[in-house]
Scaffold this motif. Structure first.
Motif, mmCIF file in Angstrom:
data_model
loop_
_atom_site.group_PDB
_atom_site.id
_atom_site.type_symbol
_atom_site.label_atom_id
_atom_site.label_comp_id
_atom_site.label_asym_id
_atom_site.label_seq_id
_atom_site.Cartn_x
_atom_site.Cartn_y
_atom_site.Cartn_z
ATOM 1 N N PRO A 1 -5.230 5.871 3.150
ATOM 2 C CA PRO A 1 -4.959 6.851 4.211
ATOM 3 C C PRO A 1 -5.035 6.184 5.582
ATOM 4 N N ILE B 1 0.842 -1.203 0.000
ATOM 5 C CA ILE B 1 0.000 0.000 0.000
ATOM 6 C C ILE B 1 0.874 1.249 0.000
ATOM 7 N N ASN B 2 0.328 2.326 -0.566
ATOM 8 C CA ASN B 2 0.983 3.638 -0.571
ATOM 9 C C ASN B 2 2.399 3.594 -1.138
ATOM 10 N N ASN C 1 3.383 5.265 6.905
ATOM 11 C CA ASN C 1 2.358 5.204 5.867
ATOM 12 C C ASN C 1 2.391 3.870 5.123
ATOM 13 N N SER C 2 3.231 2.950 5.600
ATOM 14 C CA SER C 2 3.453 1.708 4.867
ATOM 15 C C SER C 2 2.606 0.542 5.334
ATOM 16 N N GLY D 1 2.456 5.972 -5.285
ATOM 17 C CA GLY D 1 1.158 6.535 -5.651
ATOM 18 C C GLY D 1 0.085 5.508 -5.960
ATOM 19 N N HIS D 2 0.403 4.232 -5.794
ATOM 20 C CA HIS D 2 -0.565 3.161 -6.076
ATOM 21 C C HIS D 2 -1.146 2.612 -4.782
ATOM 22 N N HIS D 3 -2.354 2.095 -4.889
ATOM 23 C CA HIS D 3 -3.027 1.465 -3.751
ATOM 24 C C HIS D 3 -2.968 2.349 -2.507
ATOM 25 N N LYS D 4 -3.511 3.545 -2.673
ATOM 26 C CA LYS D 4 -3.506 4.514 -1.581
ATOM 27 C C LYS D 4 -4.483 4.114 -0.479
#
Length: 179
Positions: free
Chosen positions: A21, A12-13, A42-43, A16-19
């Motif tokens: 939040p 994820i993140n 953010n990972s 820019g792919h598979h964002k």
């Protein structure tokens, strides 16, 4: 009785792919009935409390829910907090001389492996080595001074398959501090 777990989300993140939040990820974990949810970086590192159970069942439950919530598959590996604490106490990198070019990693496997390597295993170009292997964890060292295009993940996937997620040792230490 509630137990502390760590969910490690894969892919994820990145670029820019598979964002995903982190605030929404916490909300979705709450919808699953988990408590004391902490996301770290953010990972996709999530510390949470939930009813005791098998990690495999939690992995399936969380992955299925997150796929519905975010619209794409998110592989999930779950570890009990004790496993992370045990890993940190073992200090698998204590013999490694760390410089600005050295990166320390822990890769987590979904299933125990049947791979037998002579350790340390060192890549032909000397840029990547596997120094410690446990049942479902692999500790490796990447030396960026050797090459600007390291092939560490390729080696890990060749030996252990793609059901794997990797974290920097500093991230593991931060997770252990929050448990």
């Amino acid at each position: 009785m509630a137990q502390t777990f760590i969910a490690l989300l894969r892919g994820i993140n990145v670029g820019g792919h598979h964002k995903v939040p982190m605030a929404l990820l916490r909300q979705e974990m709450e919808r699953l009935g988990f408590e004391n949810i902490i996301t770290l970086l953010n990972s996709g590192n999530v510390i949470f409390k939930g009813a005791g159970g098998q990690e495999e069942k939690l992995e399936k439950k969380i992955a299925a829910h997150l796929e519905k919530a975010f619209g794409f598959a998110i592989p999930v590996l779950v570890r009990k907090a004790e496993a992370i604490i045990k890993l940190v106490k073992a200090d698998p990198f204590k013999e490694v001389k760390v410089t600005d070019d050295i990166r320390l990693y822990v890769s987590f496997l979904k299933e125990p492996h049947g791979v037998s390597l002579n350790l340390p295993w060192i890549a032909e170009d000397q840029s990547f080595s596997i120094i410690n292997v446990r049942e479902k964890e692999i500790c490796s060292v990447l030396d960026l001074s050797v090459t600007s295009t390291p092939k560490g993940m390729e080696a890990l996937e060749k030996f252990y398959g793609k059901d794997i997620t990797t974290r920097n040792w500093k991230t593991i230490l931060r997770i252990a501090e929050k448990i």
